[in-house]
Design a protein around this motif. Structure first.
Motif, PDB file in Angstrom:
ATOM      1  N   UNK A 151       9.131  -6.399  -5.442  1.00  0.00           N
ATOM      2  CA  UNK A 151      10.114  -5.703  -5.594  1.00  0.00           C
ATOM      3  C   UNK A 151      10.744  -5.615  -7.042  1.00  0.00           C
ATOM      4  N   UNK A 152      10.895  -4.652  -7.317  1.00  0.00           N
ATOM      5  CA  UNK A 152      11.351  -4.128  -8.764  1.00  0.00           C
ATOM      6  C   UNK A 152      12.831  -3.595  -9.100  1.00  0.00           C
ATOM      7  N   UNK A 153      13.416  -4.479  -9.701  1.00  0.00           N
ATOM      8  CA  UNK A 153      14.809  -4.186 -10.136  1.00  0.00           C
ATOM      9  C   UNK A 153      15.255  -5.059 -11.226  1.00  0.00           C
ATOM     10  N   UNK A 154      16.250  -4.430 -12.126  1.00  0.00           N
ATOM     11  CA  UNK A 154      16.609  -4.907 -13.175  1.00  0.00           C
ATOM     12  C   UNK A 154      18.456  -5.049 -13.262  1.00  0.00           C
ATOM     13  N   UNK A 197      10.637   8.397  -7.215  1.00  0.00           N
ATOM     14  CA  UNK A 197      11.975   8.093  -7.259  1.00  0.00           C
ATOM     15  C   UNK A 197      12.276   6.674  -7.198  1.00  0.00           C
ATOM     16  N   UNK A 198      10.966   6.131  -7.811  1.00  0.00           N
ATOM     17  CA  UNK A 198      10.847   4.613  -8.179  1.00  0.00           C
ATOM     18  C   UNK A 198      10.177   4.303  -9.480  1.00  0.00           C
ATOM     19  N   UNK A 245       0.825  -1.038   0.241  1.00  0.00           N
ATOM     20  CA  UNK A 245      -0.005  -0.016  -0.010  1.00  0.00           C
ATOM     21  C   UNK A 245       0.744   1.450   0.031  1.00  0.00           C
ATOM     22  N   UNK A 246       2.261   1.168   0.130  1.00  0.00           N
ATOM     23  CA  UNK A 246       2.838   2.406   0.214  1.00  0.00           C
ATOM     24  C   UNK A 246       3.669   2.368  -1.299  1.00  0.00           C
ATOM     25  N   UNK A 247       3.355   1.702  -2.408  1.00  0.00           N
ATOM     26  CA  UNK A 247       3.849   1.649  -3.544  1.00  0.00           C
ATOM     27  C   UNK A 247       2.635   2.309  -4.522  1.00  0.00           C
ATOM     28  N   UNK A 248       3.175   2.489  -5.950  1.00  0.00           N
ATOM     29  CA  UNK A 248       2.229   3.190  -6.894  1.00  0.00           C
ATOM     30  C   UNK A 248       0.925   2.408  -6.965  1.00  0.00           C
ATOM     31  N   UNK A 294       3.206   0.912 -15.650  1.00  0.00           N
ATOM     32  CA  UNK A 294       2.482   1.794 -15.037  1.00  0.00           C
ATOM     33  C   UNK A 294       2.585   3.148 -14.892  1.00  0.00           C
ATOM     34  N   UNK A 295       1.965   4.138 -15.078  1.00  0.00           N
ATOM     35  CA  UNK A 295       2.015   5.657 -14.749  1.00  0.00           C
ATOM     36  C   UNK A 295       0.951   6.052 -13.895  1.00  0.00           C
TER      37      UNK A 295
END
Length: 334
Positions: free
Chosen positions: A84-87, A188-189, A7-10, A181-182
Motif C-alpha cells: 500500500x502506497x500513501x503519504x 490513477x495511482x 499483480x494488479x499493480x504497476x 517507478x515509471x
C-alpha cells in the motif's frame, strides 16, 4: 510454479508480462476481480493478449492467512509485489497493517510450505539515512530511527525486517529497492498521476532530485535475481538520479504540452501542504499534498546502483526516453 502478489499493480503487472513469456506456469493473487482489468489492458497495449490467458488468477488477501495457504500450494518461487502506497498521515495504520503484517504473513506461509525463493519489492524509502560525511545512499547506508521518516518509509522498512527474519529461518530471499517507478498504465495511482496532471496543464515544478527507474527494468532484474544463485542480498534499482524538473519536462515534451514554468519554492510548498490539510478537514477528503511530499519536492537524494549493475552486468534503459515514450502512449489514449 510462480506466485505473484500485487499483480494488479504497476510493478506486478509488468512482472507478469515478462514472466508469462517464459515456460514456468504463473499464478497471481487478486482481492477484487475488477482490478484484473488494469493488468489485462497492459497486456493488450503490448499486443500480448494470448500471454494474459496463461495466468492462473486466484482470489486471496495477504492479510487473510487461510486464503494464502491454497494460493501458495505447489509454488516454488514467490514475487511479493503487493503493498500500500500513501503519504497521508491518516493512513498510518493501514500502511503498517498491509505492508508489515501482510509481508510477515507471506513470509510465514512461505516458510511453512517450503517455498524455495522469495523476492520482496521494497523501496528506496526504506534505505538508510546519510551521515554528515556521506553523499550517496547505498544498500549499506544505516537506517537512523531518530530521523524523520514518512509512515510509508517506516512500513517498508518494517516489511524488510520481516523478510530478513524469514532469511534467518531458512528462506532464500532477495530484496529490491526501486526508486520512483515509471511504466505504462495505472494512471490513477503513483507515478501515473504525474502524466494526468501534466496532461491537464501543470504549472509548477521543483528542483529536488529522486532516483527513477522503468517498471520494465525492475521486473527484468527481479526475474534475473530469482533465476540466479543470489540469496540474502538487497539491491537499489535506480536508473538515474534525476530532478523533478527534468522528469516533468520530459513528460511534457512527449505529450507536446507546455512545460511547467513556475518554480515552487520551499515557502510555496510549505503553504500548499498546510492549505491541503485545511481543505481535507473542511471537505472530508483525502490528502493530495502532504508534508512528506513537500519535503521530497526539494530534497536532493542520490542513490548508488553499482551493486546491481555489477551483480548482473546490467545496463538500465535511458529514463528520459522512457518517460517521453510513455507520455506519447498516454496522449494516444485521448
Amino acid at each position: 510454479m510462480i506466485l505473484v502478489t500485487g499483480g494488479t499493480g504497476l510493478v506486478g503487472a509488468h512482472l507478469l508480462l515478462q514472466l508469462t513469456q517464459g515456460d514456468e506456469p504463473v499464478r497471481a493473487l487478486y482481492r477484487r476481480a475488477e482490478t484484473i482489468k488494469k493488468t489485462k489492458h497492459l497486456f493488450s497495449h503490448y499486443n500480448k493478449q494470448e500471454l494474459f490467458e496463461k495466468i492462473e488468477w486466484t482470489e486471496g488477501d495477504i492479510l487473510d492467512v487461510p486464503s494464502l495457504e491454497p494460493a501458495l500450494a505447489g509454488i516454488d518461487k514467490v514475487y511479493h509485489c503487493a503493498a500500500y502506497i500513501s503519504f497521508d498521515p491518516a493512513d498510518e495504520e493501514k500502511l503498517r497493517k498491509i505492508n508489515i503484517e501482510g509481508t510477515a504473513n507471506m513470509v510465514n506461509v512461505s516458510l511453512a510450505l517450503g517455498i524455495r525463493k522469495f523476492c520482496h519489492v521494497s523501496s528506496v524509502a526504506a534505505l538508510g539515512d546519510l551521515k554528515f560525511n556521506e553523499i550517496i545512499i547505498t544498500e549499506e547506508t544505516e537506517w537512523n530511527p531518530e530521523k524523520f521518516h514518512s509512515d510509508y518509509a517506516i512500513s517498508k522498512h518494517g516489511a524488510e525486517t520481516e523478510v530478513w527474519r524469514g532469511w534467518q529461518e531458512g528462506l532464500e530471499v532477495v530484496i529490491v529497492n526501486p526508486g520512483l517507478i515509471f511504466g505504462y498504465g495505472f494512471w490513477n495511482q503513483g507515478s501515473g498521476e504525474i502524466f494526468k496532471n501534466i496532461d491537464k496543464g501543470l504549472y509548477f515544478y521543483s528542483k529536488g532530485t529522486c532516483g527513477a527507474v522503468a517498471a520494465e527494468d525492475v521486473a527484468n532484474i527481479m526475474i534475473q535475481l530469482m533465476e540466479s544463485e543470489v540469496s540474502g542480498e538487497q539491491y537499489t534499482l535506480v536508473a538515474e538520479n534525476i530532478s523533478f524538473e527534468t522528469i516533468f519536462n520530459a513528460i511534457a515534451d512527449g505529450m507536446h504540452k507546455k512545460r511547467p514554468f513556475i518554480y515552487a519554492t520551499p515557502f510555496m510548498t510549505n503553504v500548499a501542504y498546510r492549505l491541503d490539510w485545511f481543505f481535507s478537514k473542511l471537505l472530508f477528503r483525502p490528502r493530495h499534498f502532504t508534508r512528506t511530499m513537500a519535503k521530497s519536492a526539494h530534497r536532493h537524494q542520490n542513490f548508488d546502483n553499482s551493486k546491481i549493475k555489477e551483480t548482473l552486468n546490467y545496463n538500465f534503459g535511458d529514463i528520459k526516453s522512457h518517460l517521453k515514450q510513455i507520455a506519447k502512449d498516454f496522449r494516444s489514449l485521448s
